[in-house]
Design a protein around this motif. Structure first.
Motif, mmCIF file in Angstrom:
data_model
loop_
_atom_site.group_PDB
_atom_site.id
_atom_site.type_symbol
_atom_site.label_atom_id
_atom_site.label_comp_id
_atom_site.label_asym_id
_atom_site.label_seq_id
_atom_site.Cartn_x
_atom_site.Cartn_y
_atom_site.Cartn_z
ATOM 1 N N ILE A 10 5.196 14.540 1.948
ATOM 2 C CA ILE A 10 4.664 13.413 2.723
ATOM 3 C C ILE A 10 3.134 13.466 2.779
ATOM 4 O O ILE A 10 2.458 12.431 2.705
ATOM 5 C CB ILE A 10 5.290 13.389 4.133
ATOM 6 C CG1 ILE A 10 6.797 13.113 4.035
ATOM 7 C CG2 ILE A 10 4.620 12.326 5.003
ATOM 8 C CD1 ILE A 10 7.525 13.143 5.359
ATOM 9 N N ASN A 11 2.572 14.663 2.883
ATOM 10 C CA ASN A 11 1.117 14.777 2.890
ATOM 11 C C ASN A 11 0.506 14.377 1.548
ATOM 12 O O ASN A 11 -0.576 13.788 1.502
ATOM 13 C CB ASN A 11 0.701 16.196 3.272
ATOM 14 C CG ASN A 11 0.510 16.369 4.765
ATOM 15 O OD1 ASN A 11 -0.525 16.024 5.308
ATOM 16 N ND2 ASN A 11 1.527 16.891 5.432
ATOM 17 N N VAL A 12 1.182 14.709 0.441
ATOM 18 C CA VAL A 12 0.697 14.268 -0.874
ATOM 19 C C VAL A 12 0.722 12.748 -0.952
ATOM 20 O O VAL A 12 -0.249 12.111 -1.397
ATOM 21 C CB VAL A 12 1.550 14.893 -1.991
ATOM 22 C CG1 VAL A 12 1.295 14.205 -3.331
ATOM 23 C CG2 VAL A 12 1.252 16.378 -2.124
ATOM 24 N N TRP A 13 1.824 12.146 -0.519
ATOM 25 C CA TRP A 13 1.932 10.678 -0.492
ATOM 26 C C TRP A 13 0.826 10.077 0.368
ATOM 27 O O TRP A 13 0.138 9.136 -0.044
ATOM 28 C CB TRP A 13 3.316 10.318 0.010
ATOM 29 C CG TRP A 13 3.572 8.865 0.281
ATOM 30 C CD1 TRP A 13 2.954 7.792 -0.293
ATOM 31 C CD2 TRP A 13 4.539 8.328 1.195
ATOM 32 N NE1 TRP A 13 3.470 6.622 0.211
ATOM 33 C CE2 TRP A 13 4.442 6.924 1.112
ATOM 34 C CE3 TRP A 13 5.462 8.908 2.046
ATOM 35 C CZ2 TRP A 13 5.250 6.081 1.885
ATOM 36 C CZ3 TRP A 13 6.274 8.072 2.797
ATOM 37 C CH2 TRP A 13 6.173 6.683 2.724
ATOM 38 N N ALA A 14 0.626 10.628 1.562
ATOM 39 C CA ALA A 14 -0.418 10.116 2.458
ATOM 40 C C ALA A 14 -1.799 10.257 1.828
ATOM 41 O O ALA A 14 -2.643 9.353 1.952
ATOM 42 C CB ALA A 14 -0.357 10.845 3.798
ATOM 43 N N HIS A 16 0.837 -1.208 0.000
ATOM 44 C CA HIS A 16 0.000 0.000 0.000
ATOM 45 C C HIS A 16 0.872 1.258 0.000
ATOM 46 O O HIS A 16 0.660 2.177 -0.810
ATOM 47 C CB HIS A 16 -0.897 -0.039 1.243
ATOM 48 C CG HIS A 16 -1.678 1.198 1.514
ATOM 49 N ND1 HIS A 16 -2.658 1.672 0.671
ATOM 50 C CD2 HIS A 16 -1.617 2.076 2.554
ATOM 51 C CE1 HIS A 16 -3.176 2.782 1.171
ATOM 52 N NE2 HIS A 16 -2.564 3.048 2.316
ATOM 53 N N LEU A 17 1.862 1.290 0.871
ATOM 54 C CA LEU A 17 2.750 2.451 0.940
ATOM 55 C C LEU A 17 3.588 2.570 -0.326
ATOM 56 O O LEU A 17 3.821 3.681 -0.833
ATOM 57 C CB LEU A 17 3.647 2.345 2.164
ATOM 58 C CG LEU A 17 2.948 2.433 3.531
ATOM 59 C CD1 LEU A 17 3.957 2.172 4.649
ATOM 60 C CD2 LEU A 17 2.284 3.791 3.726
ATOM 61 N N GLN A 18 4.057 1.441 -0.857
ATOM 62 C CA GLN A 18 4.896 1.470 -2.048
ATOM 63 C C GLN A 18 4.126 1.988 -3.260
ATOM 64 O O GLN A 18 4.630 2.832 -4.015
ATOM 65 C CB GLN A 18 5.434 0.062 -2.346
ATOM 66 C CG GLN A 18 6.236 -0.010 -3.646
ATOM 67 C CD GLN A 18 6.796 -1.391 -3.909
ATOM 68 O OE1 GLN A 18 6.815 -2.247 -3.027
ATOM 69 N NE2 GLN A 18 7.251 -1.636 -5.134
#
Length: 473
Positions: A180-184, A64-66
């Motif tokens: 990081i917020n865009v990724w999240a 999911h994170l990848q």
């Protein structure tokens, strides 16, 4: 690659590389600016977030994170690059100097999977926390061969910790937390098959990748040529002295009281302008500066400063937009004052001194600093921290608690041991929200022991509250 801090309580199980979607050739090169290059001898940024245990398997969590990270790297492709140094020569082949740029060839970032024991409760930040961050001991110049971003996903007995190691020569904290917020946000949205309209998130503005120069934003950005064949001789690796660190909470009510106290003292001294300009940041900086100075028991005639990292984006003319991706920070400093005068003049004077330093940081001051740096280039590291002053870093404006990857907001924010020295205070949003602030304060053991006896300081600190159990939302 430097590995996580050795710890019998932590085991690294796997590592995977994440790459952005392929980009058309020729691959772009983004020159580093004076602000970026000056960080090449400093440590990687190490910040991290504690979460409840996700309601799905570890294998799914890593996938999911990848998947979401690969999508985020489509816009933030420089994060997946490496640094490259180029030599510049005259017509006769003589080396004039060198420049450093980001080689955006999609080399990739890493996700490390680890398992650790539960973090024990302690007034100090436990040593186990340091092992939750990758690339320990790496300096930003190592981005020539190391990933510019690595995330360590550590399973705890009652939660999961995401520890980020991020190359500070790539960008400052403002750009890091936007990334990081865009990724999240991508990760969060991917868990909702068909989110309702009210739960849909507007796409974030893309990062502005053009670098700033004294002539403004230009494409292509001219390289900053330094008078050295390469920079390896300027890189220093300085281990910090033994330190203690504590995470301290300051409620919104306490911060307002600190502001009111400063205003009253300034008005009584006839400084109406200083009283009108008081902010929470200035009042908290004054408290830390004065109380740490008292705990250090400096000689009465020893001079001291309060320094603070400050964002240049809104101070430049024309301004840089919030989505500018790169470094645009300086450390501003108050006027010099002796330890005796600082303590005698009181909280209001110190608060106003911080305010004056911030107000003096104008477009003209920024451009003068750029010109001075070009005339005498310096790569900053721990050697430049003043042992008699304090440094206020990070920012409570960073949206750390908005980084929800799909199973809930973070429960706590922490950092590794990178870029820390006696007198460093890193500010975070307070866990209780509402304008509260958390300060991660680092001092030598003897100075921390004396600060713990300072009644003025502890009257402002909210009582210690343990992090909520990571297994609970």
């Amino acid at each position: 690659m430097p590995s996580p801090s050795p710890s019998p309580q932590l085991r690294v199980l796997s590592r995977r590389t994440v790459k952005p979607p392929p980009r058309p050739r020729p691959r772009p090169r983004i020159p580093l600016t004076t602000w970026d290059v000056s960080f090449l001898s400093a440590d990687y940024i190490q910040k991290g977030l504690l979460y409840a245990t996700p309601p799905f398997s570890t294998a799914r969590l890593l996938d999911h994170l990848q998947t979401a990270l690969a999508q985020a790297l489509h816009a933030y492709y420089p994060v997946a690059g490496r640094f490259a140094t180029d030599q510049h020569r005259d017509a006769h082949g003589n080396v004039l100097g060198c420049s450093v740029s980001i080689d955006c060839d999609g080399q990739g970032v890493d996700i490390v999977h680890a398992v650790a024991d539960v973090i024990p409760p302690d007034a100090d930040v436990p040593r186990l926390v340091q092992s939750l961050f990758p690339l320990d001991g790496a300096v930003n110049h190592d981005g020539h061969h190391l990933p510019l971003f690595v995330v360590q996903v550590t399973e705890l007995t009652d939660g999961v910790f995401l520890g980020f190691a991020y190359n500070h020569a790539l960008s400052d904290g403002t750009a890091l937390w936007r990334f990081i917020n865009v990724w999240a946000g991508i990760a969060r949205d991917s868990l909702s098959a068909s989110p309702s309209e009210e739960h849909k998130h507007a796409p974030a503005p893309p990062p502005l990748l053009e670098r700033w120069s004294p002539d403004g934003l230009t494409t292509p950005t001219p390289p900053v040529v330094l008078p050295f064949p390469d920079l390896t001789g300027l890189i220093e690796r300085l281990p910090p002295p033994p330190l203690r660190e504590r995470m301290l909470q300051f409620s919104a009510h306490t911060l307002e009281a600190l502001k009111d106290r400063a205003r009253e003292e300034l008005l009584a001294a006839g400084d109406a302008a200083g009283a009108a300009a008081v902010t929470k940041f200035q009042a908290l900086s004054s408290l830390v500066w004065r109380c740490v100075t008292r705990a250090r028991r400096l000689p009465p005639d020893q001079t001291t400063f309060c320094r603070a990292a400050i964002n240049n984006r809104t101070r430049l003319r024309p301004q840089l937009p919030p989505e500018y991706f790169g470094n645009t920070i300086y450390a501003v400093a108050t006027e010099a004052v002796t330890a005796a005068d600082l303590l005698e003049r009181g909280h209001g004077w110190a608060t106003a001194a911080v305010g004056r330093a911030v107000a003096a940081h104008t477009d003209a001051d920024i451009r003068a600093r750029v010109a001075a740096w070009m005339a005498s280039p310096v790569l900053y590291n721990l050697r430049y921290f003043d042992p008699n002053g304090i440094m206020m870093g990070s920012s409570p404006r960073f949206d750390m608690y908005g980084c929800d990857f799909g199973w809930g907001a973070p429960l706590a924010a922490r950092s590794g041991k990178a870029n820390k020295s006696d007198g460093k205070a890193s500010l975070y949003p307070g866990q209780e929200g509402g304008g509260s602030i958390a300060a991660e304060l680092v001092l030598t053991p003897e100075h921390m022991a004396l600060l713990e006896q300072d009644d003025e300081f502890w009257a402002a600190v909210s009582p210690d509250k343990p992090c909520p159990p990571a297994g609970k939302n």
